[in-house]
Write an enzyme that holds these catalytic residues in place. Sequence first.
Site, PDB file in Angstrom:
ATOM      1  N   GLN A  38     -35.673 -20.456  -1.259  1.00  0.00           N
ATOM      2  CA  GLN A  38     -36.618 -19.728  -0.429  1.00  0.00           C
ATOM      3  C   GLN A  38     -36.133 -18.350  -0.012  1.00  0.00           C
ATOM      4  OE1 GLN A  38     -37.400 -21.727   3.268  1.00  0.00           O
ATOM      5  NE2 GLN A  38     -35.237 -22.035   3.742  1.00  0.00           N
ATOM      6  N   ARG A 112     -17.108 -19.901   2.258  1.00  0.00           N
ATOM      7  CA  ARG A 112     -18.267 -20.579   1.670  1.00  0.00           C
ATOM      8  C   ARG A 112     -18.989 -19.691   0.657  1.00  0.00           C
ATOM      9  NH1 ARG A 112     -21.292 -25.076   3.224  1.00  0.00           N
ATOM     10  NH2 ARG A 112     -19.843 -25.396   4.936  1.00  0.00           N
ATOM     11  N   TYR A 218      -7.374 -21.698   9.298  1.00  0.00           N
ATOM     12  CA  TYR A 218      -6.641 -21.609   8.036  1.00  0.00           C
ATOM     13  C   TYR A 218      -6.998 -20.278   7.380  1.00  0.00           C
ATOM     14  CZ  TYR A 218     -11.146 -23.717   6.644  1.00  0.00           C
ATOM     15  OH  TYR A 218     -12.476 -24.024   6.506  1.00  0.00           O
ATOM     16  N   ASP A 296     -26.653 -32.350   1.742  1.00  0.00           N
ATOM     17  CA  ASP A 296     -27.065 -32.516   3.139  1.00  0.00           C
ATOM     18  C   ASP A 296     -28.483 -33.059   3.280  1.00  0.00           C
ATOM     19  OD1 ASP A 296     -24.662 -31.662   4.079  1.00  0.00           O
ATOM     20  OD2 ASP A 296     -25.329 -29.677   4.707  1.00  0.00           O
TER      21      ASP A 296
END
Length: 397
Positions: A38, A112, A218, A296
């Site tokens: 989208q 990510r 991290y 998810d």
Amino acid sequence: MPAQVPGPRIAVVGGGIGGLAAAAFLRRAGLTATVYEQAPALGEVGAGLVVAPNAVRLLRRLGVMERLLRRAVPLDWGWEFRRWADGRVLSVEKLSGVCERLYGERTYVVHRADLLETVKSAVPGDWIRLGARCTSIDENPHGVQLRFADGSRVQADVVIGADGVHSVVRGTIADPAPPAYSGICAFRTIVPADAAPDFALRSAQTLWLGPGRHFVHYPINGGRAVNVVAFAPAGDYTDESWSATATIEEFHAEFAGWDPRVTDLIAAGGVPGRWALLDRAPLRHWSRGRATLLGDAAHPMFPFFAQGAAQSIEDAAVLARCLAASADDPEQALKQYEAVRIERTTRLQQISHARRDLNHLPDGPEQQARDTALAGSDPLVGNGWIYGYDAEEVPMS
């Protein structure tokens, strides 16, 4: 849809890590797919994540490791648990050398967006449709029809819902129900390496545990930055958008009184993101007819075992195997995929949920017992069922 080869017409709803991984593994299996995203451009908000051996071995088989290693940081140390007040090390695990010996791969940390770009590199550009917001799907005698916000429609033989915790596809498979608020919110920020203290630049995943809260950091971006993510009581805060922000002062207030190394890292970061963690009970089924769920959309989990992205990648690999083996019977392929995956992902949802309470124990006898248990544990071996799993070797029956 792309130019057809023998096999079902496959539509993937959602262009995040899971959706692109599905397309990449389907391509590797000799099938074609179209990814409908989208957003007007592909991109992942958020910050860092851990890429454990169970995901790394799959990325290697996609042929994308060289691209991943341009920005990923291999971890030398993990599960470095520290006490909130003084930084005393409760437990730490050596990863370099040990991960390779046990599981054949290292563990990495990465932004990510860099992982998304890595997976995208295995998907042909003309397989991706941007600005395509799916509003509904409907089965018919010819397959499944997808409807989009611009009024367009597409016919497919298989629909894969990789559209996240608010999945449109999920609402057609499972009983429609909004996710519950967990009572926890997460803060995230990225600290430039030149503003971070040396201890935070080590190739280590560090978790500070305290009453009602924990704090993780991290290095990412090839060591040029430090990823910080922290969890605290949400109170009345219910905004789960990853674009929502807080102030540094709000973030700092949640960790006031903690070891100065924690509060110094907070102060060194930019404007923090803040979002409420959503909670969903595991599904009994996530496939119906010619539609299924992935990542998810199927099994959102708290990030306390750092397996959300990895499980999406595993889903993708297993789903591609099932569809390739039963290309002439997509409904059976989707049933098989669900049967192979649901027990594992449900278990991970459950243990991730339980970890919240363990990490956030108030000071006292239970906390002391937890700390003693941590000191005597070997999580790298103890979680072998997670890291040793090979999605392309697991039996299909």
